[in-house]
Design an enzyme around this catalytic site. Structure first.
Site, mmCIF file in Angstrom:
data_model
loop_
_atom_site.group_PDB
_atom_site.id
_atom_site.type_symbol
_atom_site.label_atom_id
_atom_site.label_comp_id
_atom_site.label_asym_id
_atom_site.label_seq_id
_atom_site.Cartn_x
_atom_site.Cartn_y
_atom_site.Cartn_z
ATOM 1 N N SER A 123 -7.392 5.653 8.470
ATOM 2 C CA SER A 123 -6.792 4.335 8.229
ATOM 3 C C SER A 123 -6.354 3.729 9.549
ATOM 4 O O SER A 123 -5.990 4.452 10.492
ATOM 5 C CB SER A 123 -5.582 4.529 7.317
ATOM 6 O OG SER A 123 -4.772 3.387 7.312
ATOM 7 N N TYR A 147 2.840 9.150 5.084
ATOM 8 C CA TYR A 147 1.443 8.873 4.720
ATOM 9 C C TYR A 147 0.596 8.725 5.989
ATOM 10 O O TYR A 147 -0.448 9.370 6.130
ATOM 11 C CB TYR A 147 1.344 7.597 3.858
ATOM 12 C CG TYR A 147 -0.079 7.073 3.776
ATOM 13 C CD1 TYR A 147 -1.034 7.729 3.004
ATOM 14 C CD2 TYR A 147 -0.481 5.945 4.501
ATOM 15 C CE1 TYR A 147 -2.349 7.272 2.955
ATOM 16 C CE2 TYR A 147 -1.786 5.489 4.453
ATOM 17 C CZ TYR A 147 -2.714 6.151 3.686
ATOM 18 O OH TYR A 147 -4.016 5.704 3.643
ATOM 19 N N LYS A 151 -2.673 11.083 7.796
ATOM 20 C CA LYS A 151 -3.978 10.623 8.306
ATOM 21 C C LYS A 151 -4.158 11.073 9.754
ATOM 22 O O LYS A 151 -5.219 11.548 10.162
ATOM 23 C CB LYS A 151 -4.085 9.095 8.199
ATOM 24 C CG LYS A 151 -4.133 8.582 6.776
ATOM 25 C CD LYS A 151 -5.404 9.030 6.060
ATOM 26 C CE LYS A 151 -5.405 8.720 4.582
ATOM 27 N NZ LYS A 151 -6.466 9.369 3.836
HETATM 28 P P1 NAD Z 1 -7.412 5.908 -4.842
HETATM 29 O O1 NAD Z 1 -6.077 6.454 -5.159
HETATM 30 O O2 NAD Z 1 -7.968 4.862 -5.737
HETATM 31 O O3 NAD Z 1 -8.490 7.097 -4.725
HETATM 32 C C1 NAD Z 1 -8.137 8.394 -4.350
HETATM 33 C C2 NAD Z 1 -8.711 9.345 -5.384
HETATM 34 O O4 NAD Z 1 -8.412 10.681 -5.009
HETATM 35 C C3 NAD Z 1 -8.139 9.124 -6.786
HETATM 36 O O5 NAD Z 1 -9.195 9.017 -7.698
HETATM 37 C C4 NAD Z 1 -7.294 10.373 -7.051
HETATM 38 O O6 NAD Z 1 -7.263 10.718 -8.412
HETATM 39 C C5 NAD Z 1 -8.009 11.394 -6.168
HETATM 40 N N1 NAD Z 1 -7.153 12.499 -5.695
HETATM 41 C C6 NAD Z 1 -5.942 12.425 -5.110
HETATM 42 N N2 NAD Z 1 -5.502 13.642 -4.798
HETATM 43 C C7 NAD Z 1 -6.451 14.531 -5.166
HETATM 44 C C8 NAD Z 1 -6.571 15.942 -5.129
HETATM 45 N N3 NAD Z 1 -5.586 16.703 -4.645
HETATM 46 N N4 NAD Z 1 -7.707 16.525 -5.593
HETATM 47 C C9 NAD Z 1 -8.696 15.760 -6.116
HETATM 48 N N5 NAD Z 1 -8.636 14.422 -6.193
HETATM 49 C C10 NAD Z 1 -7.526 13.812 -5.738
HETATM 50 O O7 NAD Z 1 -7.348 5.370 -3.335
HETATM 51 P P2 NAD Z 1 -8.437 4.551 -2.505
HETATM 52 O O8 NAD Z 1 -7.825 3.229 -2.208
HETATM 53 O O9 NAD Z 1 -9.741 4.613 -3.132
HETATM 54 O O10 NAD Z 1 -8.403 5.375 -1.151
HETATM 55 C C11 NAD Z 1 -9.346 6.401 -0.870
HETATM 56 C C12 NAD Z 1 -8.994 7.026 0.467
HETATM 57 O O11 NAD Z 1 -8.978 6.022 1.473
HETATM 58 C C13 NAD Z 1 -7.611 7.676 0.489
HETATM 59 O O12 NAD Z 1 -7.696 8.858 1.269
HETATM 60 C C14 NAD Z 1 -6.766 6.649 1.193
HETATM 61 O O13 NAD Z 1 -5.657 7.220 1.854
HETATM 62 C C15 NAD Z 1 -7.751 6.052 2.173
HETATM 63 N N6 NAD Z 1 -7.387 4.693 2.598
HETATM 64 C C16 NAD Z 1 -7.166 3.754 1.641
HETATM 65 C C17 NAD Z 1 -6.786 2.461 2.032
HETATM 66 C C18 NAD Z 1 -6.491 1.411 0.995
HETATM 67 O O14 NAD Z 1 -5.860 0.427 1.324
HETATM 68 N N7 NAD Z 1 -6.955 1.524 -0.240
HETATM 69 C C19 NAD Z 1 -6.670 2.154 3.394
HETATM 70 C C20 NAD Z 1 -6.939 3.147 4.331
HETATM 71 C C21 NAD Z 1 -7.292 4.418 3.921
HETATM 72 C C1 UD1 Z 2 -0.206 -0.849 3.983
HETATM 73 C C2 UD1 Z 2 0.405 0.378 4.575
HETATM 74 C C3 UD1 Z 2 -0.651 1.136 5.370
HETATM 75 C C4 UD1 Z 2 -1.806 1.506 4.466
HETATM 76 C C5 UD1 Z 2 -2.338 0.245 3.806
HETATM 77 C C6 UD1 Z 2 -3.331 0.672 2.761
HETATM 78 C C7 UD1 Z 2 2.776 -0.165 4.881
HETATM 79 C C8 UD1 Z 2 3.863 -0.399 5.878
HETATM 80 N N1 UD1 Z 2 1.538 0.014 5.396
HETATM 81 O O1 UD1 Z 2 -0.702 -1.661 5.029
HETATM 82 O O2 UD1 Z 2 -0.099 2.329 5.884
HETATM 83 O O3 UD1 Z 2 -2.844 2.127 5.195
HETATM 84 O O4 UD1 Z 2 -1.288 -0.482 3.152
HETATM 85 O O5 UD1 Z 2 -3.796 -0.395 2.072
HETATM 86 O O6 UD1 Z 2 3.006 -0.097 3.686
HETATM 87 N N2 UD1 Z 2 2.929 -8.330 1.885
HETATM 88 C C9 UD1 Z 2 3.756 -9.272 1.314
HETATM 89 N N3 UD1 Z 2 4.161 -9.095 0.029
HETATM 90 C C10 UD1 Z 2 3.764 -8.019 -0.734
HETATM 91 C C11 UD1 Z 2 2.902 -7.066 -0.149
HETATM 92 C C12 UD1 Z 2 2.511 -7.237 1.168
HETATM 93 O O7 UD1 Z 2 4.139 -10.248 1.966
HETATM 94 O O8 UD1 Z 2 4.166 -7.935 -1.904
HETATM 95 C C13 UD1 Z 2 2.458 -8.532 3.277
HETATM 96 C C14 UD1 Z 2 2.823 -7.418 4.227
HETATM 97 O O9 UD1 Z 2 4.062 -7.673 4.829
HETATM 98 C C15 UD1 Z 2 1.641 -7.470 5.219
HETATM 99 C C16 UD1 Z 2 0.468 -7.941 4.372
HETATM 100 O O10 UD1 Z 2 1.037 -8.556 3.230
HETATM 101 O O11 UD1 Z 2 1.894 -8.451 6.200
HETATM 102 C C17 UD1 Z 2 -0.432 -6.792 3.914
HETATM 103 O O12 UD1 Z 2 0.358 -5.795 3.275
HETATM 104 P P1 UD1 Z 2 -0.285 -4.518 2.544
HETATM 105 O O13 UD1 Z 2 -1.339 -4.974 1.621
HETATM 106 O O14 UD1 Z 2 0.837 -3.719 1.973
HETATM 107 O O15 UD1 Z 2 -1.011 -3.729 3.702
HETATM 108 P P2 UD1 Z 2 -0.440 -3.184 5.103
HETATM 109 O O16 UD1 Z 2 1.026 -3.407 5.221
HETATM 110 O O17 UD1 Z 2 -1.295 -3.735 6.169
#
Ligand code: NAD
Ligand code: UD1
Length: 335
Positions: A123, A147, A151
């Site tokens: 991330s 969190y 990562k």
């Molecule tokens: P998500 O929660 O929708 O998907 C994660 C999946 O992993 C879920 O289906 C959950 O049931 C499964 N899971 C969790 N723990 C597990 C375990 N111990 N064993 C087996 N399965 C397990 O999240 P996502 O948004 O699809 O994210 C996927 C990956 O990308 C995650 O590692 C997340 O940290 C990373 N990531 C997500 C974002 C975001 O904003 N969505 C941003 C950066 C990184």
């Molecule tokens: C957040 C996480 C980041 C994670 C990412 C995954 C925090 C501090 N960071 O990032 O670690 O990898 O999500 O998706 O939580 N905002 C509002 N109102 C809301 C929600 C968000 O104003 O109700 C604003 C936030 O201040 C930010 C932007 O929207 O400026 C995006 O927020 P968000 O979607 O939570 O993502 P990140 O903060 O970038």
């Protein structure tokens, strides 16, 4: 065959659709802690075929052993993990256990079966509070919450693993802010309870599930004072995973890549774009900053283009339209 841990989740389902459409054989492995079987059924409807899955936990050697014994796994895309920042502050042990320990067990089992190709969901959070933007992959790394630390630690573990045994192929994909949904409107992000992230909160406000969006901070040093982020369509992000897998067909090594668009949008710009796409009003109020938030974060995507021949293709309008189609067709997600 490709093992997709966390394949029933948000990014996982979208990636599975593309893997299957590209002809990969896959097996989903998920403990359904943040997903439902219904999501897999929807993937099956899109790709018009059965999608094999096993319910299991990455922290369980025996669960993983079963998959590796039953199937000929040649690579792993590792999405499984917990991702709620606030929860990670309240329950750090849960995050270290699930994300860090789970990845250790996964790598052990992979090693045992001589499967040494992994694409990992990192991330942009590993850049902490970047000193400037856009962010390149060589920026200093840090993390401000458990969190983010999971990562960062997993990245370090995978780098150490590669240094110890460079027959591993490892891709660390640093996602910026994934949003949007498949164009069918049948799969998408389905957060539990009140969404923490901006896009699902906006979408639920537009559909009438939430009264009002709180905009966290109006006094940042940005164009309009609200936070700026690099929102990337989940299908573009998914495509990056296929590129990373294909990269290892002809190359070896440890690859660290930003997956972002290179463009930053403010919270107010996102609200505006969503209102246009949905033809709904999104009531909002500017409130205090959210602790731990940074002013601006967006990628320099040049390295991804160079090394993976990958770049984001979808506009902010498409991100909002696709999110709206998913949200309005499924106001209660998969339930
Ligand atoms: P998500 O929660 O929708 O998907 C994660 C999946 O992993 C879920 O289906 C959950 O049931 C499964 N899971 C969790 N723990 C597990 C375990 N111990 N064993 C087996 N399965 C397990 O999240 P996502 O948004 O699809 O994210 C996927 C990956 O990308 C995650 O590692 C997340 O940290 C990373 N990531 C997500 C974002 C975001 O904003 N969505 C941003 C950066 C990184
Ligand atoms: C957040 C996480 C980041 C994670 C990412 C995954 C925090 C501090 N960071 O990032 O670690 O990898 O999500 O998706 O939580 N905002 C509002 N109102 C809301 C929600 C968000 O104003 O109700 C604003 C936030 O201040 C930010 C932007 O929207 O400026 C995006 O927020 P968000 O979607 O939570 O993502 P990140 O903060 O970038």
């Amino acid at each position: 065959m490709v093992l997709v841990t966390g394949g029933a989740g948000y990014i996982g389902t979208h990636t599975c659709v593309q893997l299957i459409e590209a002809g990969y054989e896959i097996i989903i492995f998920d403990n359904f802690s943040n997903a439902t079987q219904e999501a897999i059924k929807r993937v099956e409807a899109i790709v018009k075929q059965k999608v094999p899955y096993l319910e299991g936990d990455i922290r369980s050697d025996s669960d993983l052993e079963k998959v590796f014994t039953q199937y000929d796994i040649t690579s792993v895309i590792h999405f499984a993990g917990l991702k709620a920042v606030g929860e990670s502050v309240a329950e750090p042990l849960k995050y270290y256990d699930n994300n860090v320990y789970g990845t250790l067990v996964l790598c052990e089992v992979m090693n045992r079966h001589n499967c040494k190709k992994i694409v990992f969901s990192s991330s942009a959070t590993v850049y902490g509070d970047p000193h400037t933007t856009p962010i390149t992959e060589d920026f200093p790394l840090s993390a401000t919450n458990p969190y983010g630390k999971t990562k960062l630690f997993i990245e370090e573990i995978l780098r150490d693993l590669y240094n110890a045994d460079n027959s591993w192929d490892i891709a660390l994909l640093r996602y910026f802010n994934p949003v949007g949904a498949h164009s069918s409107g049948t799969i998408g992000e389905d957060p539990n309870g009140i969404p923490n992230n901006l896009m699902p909160f906006i979408a639920q406000t537009a559909v009438g599930k939430r009264e009002r969006l709180s905009v966290f901070g109006g006094d940042y040093d940005t164009t309009d004072g609200t936070g700026v982020r690099d929102y990337i369509h989940v299908t573009d992000l998914a495509a990056g995973h296929l590129k990373a897998l294909a990269y290892f067909d002809n190359n070896k090594g440890l690859l660290t890549v930003n997956l972002g668009t290179g463009k930053g949008y403010s919270v107010l710009e996102m609200i505006q774009a969503f209102e246009t796409a949905s033809q709904k009003t999104v009531p909002y109020a500017i409130v205090e900053r959210r602790p731990g938030d940074i002013a601006a974060c967006f990628a320099d995507p040049a390295y991804a283009k160079k090394v993976l021949d990958w770049e984001a293709t979808k506009s902010i309008e498409e991100m909002c339209e696709d999110t709206w189609r998913w949200q309005s067709n499924n106001p209660n997600g998969y339930k």
